[in-house]
Design a protein around this motif. Structure first.
Motif, PDB file in Angstrom:
ATOM      1  N   LYS A 258       0.829  -1.203   0.000  1.00  0.00           N
ATOM      2  CA  LYS A 258       0.000   0.000   0.000  1.00  0.00           C
ATOM      3  C   LYS A 258       0.868   1.258   0.000  1.00  0.00           C
ATOM      4  O   LYS A 258       0.542   2.257  -0.667  1.00  0.00           O
ATOM      5  CB  LYS A 258      -0.931  -0.003   1.203  1.00  0.00           C
ATOM      6  CG  LYS A 258      -1.953  -1.129   1.203  1.00  0.00           C
ATOM      7  CD  LYS A 258      -2.782  -1.114   2.481  1.00  0.00           C
ATOM      8  CE  LYS A 258      -3.762  -2.276   2.528  1.00  0.00           C
ATOM      9  NZ  LYS A 258      -4.544  -2.287   3.795  1.00  0.00           N
ATOM     10  N   GLU A 259       1.953   1.208   0.753  1.00  0.00           N
ATOM     11  CA  GLU A 259       2.832   2.375   0.817  1.00  0.00           C
ATOM     12  C   GLU A 259       3.424   2.691  -0.554  1.00  0.00           C
ATOM     13  O   GLU A 259       3.608   3.866  -0.904  1.00  0.00           O
ATOM     14  CB  GLU A 259       3.953   2.136   1.828  1.00  0.00           C
ATOM     15  CG  GLU A 259       4.853   3.345   2.021  1.00  0.00           C
ATOM     16  CD  GLU A 259       6.027   3.059   2.944  1.00  0.00           C
ATOM     17  OE1 GLU A 259       6.746   4.020   3.259  1.00  0.00           O
ATOM     18  OE2 GLU A 259       6.240   1.883   3.324  1.00  0.00           O
ATOM     19  N   ALA A 260       3.719   1.656  -1.335  1.00  0.00           N
ATOM     20  CA  ALA A 260       4.253   1.882  -2.677  1.00  0.00           C
ATOM     21  C   ALA A 260       3.267   2.663  -3.533  1.00  0.00           C
ATOM     22  O   ALA A 260       3.646   3.582  -4.278  1.00  0.00           O
ATOM     23  CB  ALA A 260       4.582   0.546  -3.341  1.00  0.00           C
ATOM     24  N   MET A 261       1.995   2.329  -3.423  1.00  0.00           N
ATOM     25  CA  MET A 261       0.990   3.052  -4.199  1.00  0.00           C
ATOM     26  C   MET A 261       0.885   4.507  -3.742  1.00  0.00           C
ATOM     27  O   MET A 261       0.693   5.416  -4.554  1.00  0.00           O
ATOM     28  CB  MET A 261      -0.371   2.356  -4.075  1.00  0.00           C
ATOM     29  CG  MET A 261      -0.403   0.931  -4.625  1.00  0.00           C
ATOM     30  SD  MET A 261       0.137   0.754  -6.341  1.00  0.00           S
ATOM     31  CE  MET A 261       1.782   0.036  -6.100  1.00  0.00           C
TER      32      MET A 261
ATOM     33  N   ILE B  73       4.739  -4.019  -9.352  1.00  0.00           N
ATOM     34  CA  ILE B  73       4.655  -3.588 -10.748  1.00  0.00           C
ATOM     35  C   ILE B  73       3.231  -3.764 -11.264  1.00  0.00           C
ATOM     36  O   ILE B  73       2.661  -2.875 -11.895  1.00  0.00           O
ATOM     37  CB  ILE B  73       5.659  -4.370 -11.619  1.00  0.00           C
ATOM     38  CG1 ILE B  73       7.099  -4.071 -11.200  1.00  0.00           C
ATOM     39  CG2 ILE B  73       5.461  -4.044 -13.097  1.00  0.00           C
ATOM     40  CD1 ILE B  73       8.142  -4.955 -11.854  1.00  0.00           C
ATOM     41  N   ARG B  74       2.632  -4.924 -10.983  1.00  0.00           N
ATOM     42  CA  ARG B  74       1.267  -5.185 -11.437  1.00  0.00           C
ATOM     43  C   ARG B  74       0.282  -4.229 -10.782  1.00  0.00           C
ATOM     44  O   ARG B  74      -0.597  -3.673 -11.451  1.00  0.00           O
ATOM     45  CB  ARG B  74       0.899  -6.642 -11.141  1.00  0.00           C
ATOM     46  CG  ARG B  74      -0.564  -7.030 -11.370  1.00  0.00           C
ATOM     47  CD  ARG B  74      -1.142  -6.532 -12.667  1.00  0.00           C
ATOM     48  NE  ARG B  74      -0.378  -6.950 -13.839  1.00  0.00           N
ATOM     49  CZ  ARG B  74      -0.543  -6.433 -15.052  1.00  0.00           C
ATOM     50  NH1 ARG B  74      -1.439  -5.480 -15.255  1.00  0.00           N
ATOM     51  NH2 ARG B  74       0.190  -6.853 -16.065  1.00  0.00           N
ATOM     52  N   ASP B  75       0.424  -3.987  -9.477  1.00  0.00           N
ATOM     53  CA  ASP B  75      -0.459  -3.041  -8.794  1.00  0.00           C
ATOM     54  C   ASP B  75      -0.352  -1.648  -9.425  1.00  0.00           C
ATOM     55  O   ASP B  75      -1.361  -0.972  -9.648  1.00  0.00           O
ATOM     56  CB  ASP B  75      -0.099  -2.950  -7.311  1.00  0.00           C
ATOM     57  CG  ASP B  75      -0.567  -4.150  -6.503  1.00  0.00           C
ATOM     58  OD1 ASP B  75      -1.353  -4.951  -7.039  1.00  0.00           O
ATOM     59  OD2 ASP B  75      -0.146  -4.277  -5.341  1.00  0.00           O
ATOM     60  N   ALA B  76       0.889  -1.220  -9.694  1.00  0.00           N
ATOM     61  CA  ALA B  76       1.101   0.101 -10.270  1.00  0.00           C
ATOM     62  C   ALA B  76       0.519   0.189 -11.679  1.00  0.00           C
ATOM     63  O   ALA B  76      -0.107   1.190 -12.046  1.00  0.00           O
ATOM     64  CB  ALA B  76       2.588   0.433 -10.289  1.00  0.00           C
TER      65      ALA B  76
ATOM     66  N   ASP C  47      -1.864   5.394 -14.919  1.00  0.00           N
ATOM     67  CA  ASP C  47      -1.780   5.350 -16.374  1.00  0.00           C
ATOM     68  C   ASP C  47      -0.539   6.047 -16.926  1.00  0.00           C
ATOM     69  O   ASP C  47      -0.447   6.294 -18.125  1.00  0.00           O
ATOM     70  CB  ASP C  47      -3.043   5.938 -17.010  1.00  0.00           C
ATOM     71  CG  ASP C  47      -3.323   7.369 -16.569  1.00  0.00           C
ATOM     72  OD1 ASP C  47      -2.478   7.962 -15.867  1.00  0.00           O
ATOM     73  OD2 ASP C  47      -4.389   7.899 -16.944  1.00  0.00           O
ATOM     74  N   LEU C  48       0.437   6.340 -16.081  1.00  0.00           N
ATOM     75  CA  LEU C  48       1.698   6.887 -16.554  1.00  0.00           C
ATOM     76  C   LEU C  48       2.601   5.754 -17.051  1.00  0.00           C
ATOM     77  O   LEU C  48       2.455   4.609 -16.622  1.00  0.00           O
ATOM     78  CB  LEU C  48       2.431   7.643 -15.438  1.00  0.00           C
ATOM     79  CG  LEU C  48       2.099   9.125 -15.271  1.00  0.00           C
ATOM     80  CD1 LEU C  48       0.681   9.299 -14.783  1.00  0.00           C
ATOM     81  CD2 LEU C  48       3.095   9.771 -14.312  1.00  0.00           C
ATOM     82  N   PRO C  49       3.556   6.054 -17.936  1.00  0.00           N
ATOM     83  CA  PRO C  49       4.543   5.043 -18.311  1.00  0.00           C
ATOM     84  C   PRO C  49       5.250   4.510 -17.070  1.00  0.00           C
ATOM     85  O   PRO C  49       5.674   5.275 -16.201  1.00  0.00           O
ATOM     86  CB  PRO C  49       5.508   5.806 -19.221  1.00  0.00           C
ATOM     87  CG  PRO C  49       4.676   6.917 -19.791  1.00  0.00           C
ATOM     88  CD  PRO C  49       3.744   7.314 -18.688  1.00  0.00           C
ATOM     89  N   LEU C  50       5.356   3.188 -16.999  1.00  0.00           N
ATOM     90  CA  LEU C  50       5.888   2.517 -15.806  1.00  0.00           C
ATOM     91  C   LEU C  50       7.202   1.821 -16.137  1.00  0.00           C
ATOM     92  O   LEU C  50       7.255   0.958 -17.020  1.00  0.00           O
ATOM     93  CB  LEU C  50       4.864   1.500 -15.295  1.00  0.00           C
ATOM     94  CG  LEU C  50       5.305   0.550 -14.181  1.00  0.00           C
ATOM     95  CD1 LEU C  50       5.704   1.326 -12.930  1.00  0.00           C
ATOM     96  CD2 LEU C  50       4.193  -0.454 -13.869  1.00  0.00           C
ATOM     97  N   ALA C  51       8.252   2.204 -15.426  1.00  0.00           N
ATOM     98  CA  ALA C  51       9.557   1.564 -15.569  1.00  0.00           C
ATOM     99  C   ALA C  51       9.778   0.597 -14.413  1.00  0.00           C
ATOM    100  O   ALA C  51       9.262   0.794 -13.311  1.00  0.00           O
ATOM    101  CB  ALA C  51      10.668   2.610 -15.590  1.00  0.00           C
ATOM    102  N   ALA C  52      10.559  -0.445 -14.681  1.00  0.00           N
ATOM    103  CA  ALA C  52      10.994  -1.378 -13.639  1.00  0.00           C
ATOM    104  C   ALA C  52      12.481  -1.591 -13.818  1.00  0.00           C
ATOM    105  O   ALA C  52      12.963  -1.780 -14.949  1.00  0.00           O
ATOM    106  CB  ALA C  52      10.237  -2.698 -13.735  1.00  0.00           C
ATOM    107  N   TYR C  53      13.220  -1.572 -12.731  1.00  0.00           N
ATOM    108  CA  TYR C  53      14.686  -1.671 -12.765  1.00  0.00           C
ATOM    109  C   TYR C  53      15.097  -3.057 -12.285  1.00  0.00           C
ATOM    110  O   TYR C  53      14.970  -3.382 -11.108  1.00  0.00           O
ATOM    111  CB  TYR C  53      15.276  -0.590 -11.863  1.00  0.00           C
ATOM    112  CG  TYR C  53      16.751  -0.278 -12.038  1.00  0.00           C
ATOM    113  CD1 TYR C  53      17.661  -1.241 -12.434  1.00  0.00           C
ATOM    114  CD2 TYR C  53      17.232   0.994 -11.779  1.00  0.00           C
ATOM    115  CE1 TYR C  53      19.003  -0.947 -12.584  1.00  0.00           C
ATOM    116  CE2 TYR C  53      18.573   1.317 -11.912  1.00  0.00           C
ATOM    117  CZ  TYR C  53      19.463   0.337 -12.323  1.00  0.00           C
ATOM    118  OH  TYR C  53      20.796   0.645 -12.454  1.00  0.00           O
TER     119      TYR C  53
END
Length: 322
Positions: free
Chosen positions: A228-231, A257-260, A265-271
């Motif tokens: 929840k904190e990540a959101m 990543i899936r929750d985000a 609806d912004l472009p989502l990056a994962a490192y």
């Protein structure tokens, strides 16, 4: 024996059919290669804990960039090791700092899209991501003032995107305001919005010489167990003006990543961070896994979870295969 009319294996029996119905694909344009530059070296060097990943000197940009572009990768994320470190991380925002010089060199000698990582940990003599108070805690508001200065200096050097990674409250707003006031309203911010206090960063801290001298970063990076904190972190960054958001690390946080992806609806990056990379490399070197297959599987998993952009040390290898 009665067989069902629906047979899912019909679509798995031939490689051409499997390719035809494939649900998740990666394109080279979605890959970002992290790069390291060191102001103290004259030749390329390598770090044992990150096999095959070079640290470049501040020269030879044309050759460096051409090799990357020939692989099919068109975007890089730049980190730097400065010529000096001090308590206030002044090397991060100096006009002729290591990252600023690297950005200029890459932009003058290539068509690469250059993303500038923005933090102080590589530049402070204590290894933390900001200014410390008398008790050894990072001071938030004073630190984001330096982040703002750093962002402007990176934009002046030619950075296409600014990527603040320090996890200070209000950092995106401070950077957006500073960029706008300096005439860089068109420079986007890729926010490290959900950055966890991860043990997977170890090899990066070797290559970037950025390990904390004392303590850890639990006071400002996120605890492993929190979803929840990540959101909330992402929501605040968007409200402050982020143009892109990020989850870091990737593999251990596919649910985030899936929750985000489902929420914003912004472009989502994962490192896919250094520890993820180095564990695959080490296992492959011991013959325990097939490096090419597990690399592909790990990256497809990140994309399938919802990432639009994948930052990975495998970027060149994956792009060549694509």
């Amino acid at each position: 024996m009665m067989y069902p009319e629906v047979r899912l294996r019909r679509l798995r029996q031939d490689k051409k059919i499997r390719n035809l119905v494939c649900e998740t694909r990666i394109h080279p344009d979605e890959l970002v290669l992290p790069m390291f530059f060191d102001a103290n070296i004259s030749d390329t060097k390598y770090t044992d804990s990150m096999p095959g990943i070079p640290t470049h000197p501040l020269s030879g940009y044309d050759g460096i960039a051409s090799g990357i572009q020939e692989s099919g990768v068109s975007s890089v994320l730049v980190f730097g090791v400065p010529s000096h470190k001090d308590a206030v991380g002044s090397g991060a925002y100096e006009r002729d700092g290591v990252v600023q010089k690297a950005i200029e060199g890459l932009k003058e000698n290539s068509d690469l899209l250059v993303i500038a990582d923005l933090c102080l940990c590589e530049y402070t003599d204590h290894g933390h991501c900001g200014l410390l108070d008398g008790c050894g805690c990072v001071k938030n508001d004073e630190t984001i003032e330096l982040y703002a200065k750093t962002a402007v200096s990176q934009a002046e050097a030619g950075a296409d995107i600014i990527a603040p990674s320090g996890m200070m409250d209000g950092q995106v707003a401070a950077i957006r305001t500073a960029l706008d006031d300096a005439g860089f309203k068109g420079v986007p911010i890729m926010a490290y919005s959900a950055k966890y206090q991860s043990a997977y960063y170890g090899p990066f801290r070797d290559i970037a010489e950025s390990a904390p001298g004392q303590g850890d970063r639990a006071g400002y990076q996120m605890a492993w167990g929190n979803r929840k904190e990540a959101m909330r972190e992402i929501e605040f960054d968007i409200a402050e003006g982020a143009d892109m958001i990020m989850v870091k690390p990737a593999g251990p946080y596919l649910d985030i990543i899936r929750d985000a992806a489902n929420t914003f609806d912004l472009p989502l990056a994962a490192y896919q961070v250094s520890g993820e990379f180095s564990m695959i490399k080490a296992a492959a070197a011991n013959g325990w896994v097939d490096e090419e297959r597990i690399m592909k599987e790990s990256l497809v998993g990140i994309k399938r979870a919802g990432a639009d952009i994948i930052i990975t040390y495998f970027a060149e290898d994956m792009a060549r295969m694509l």
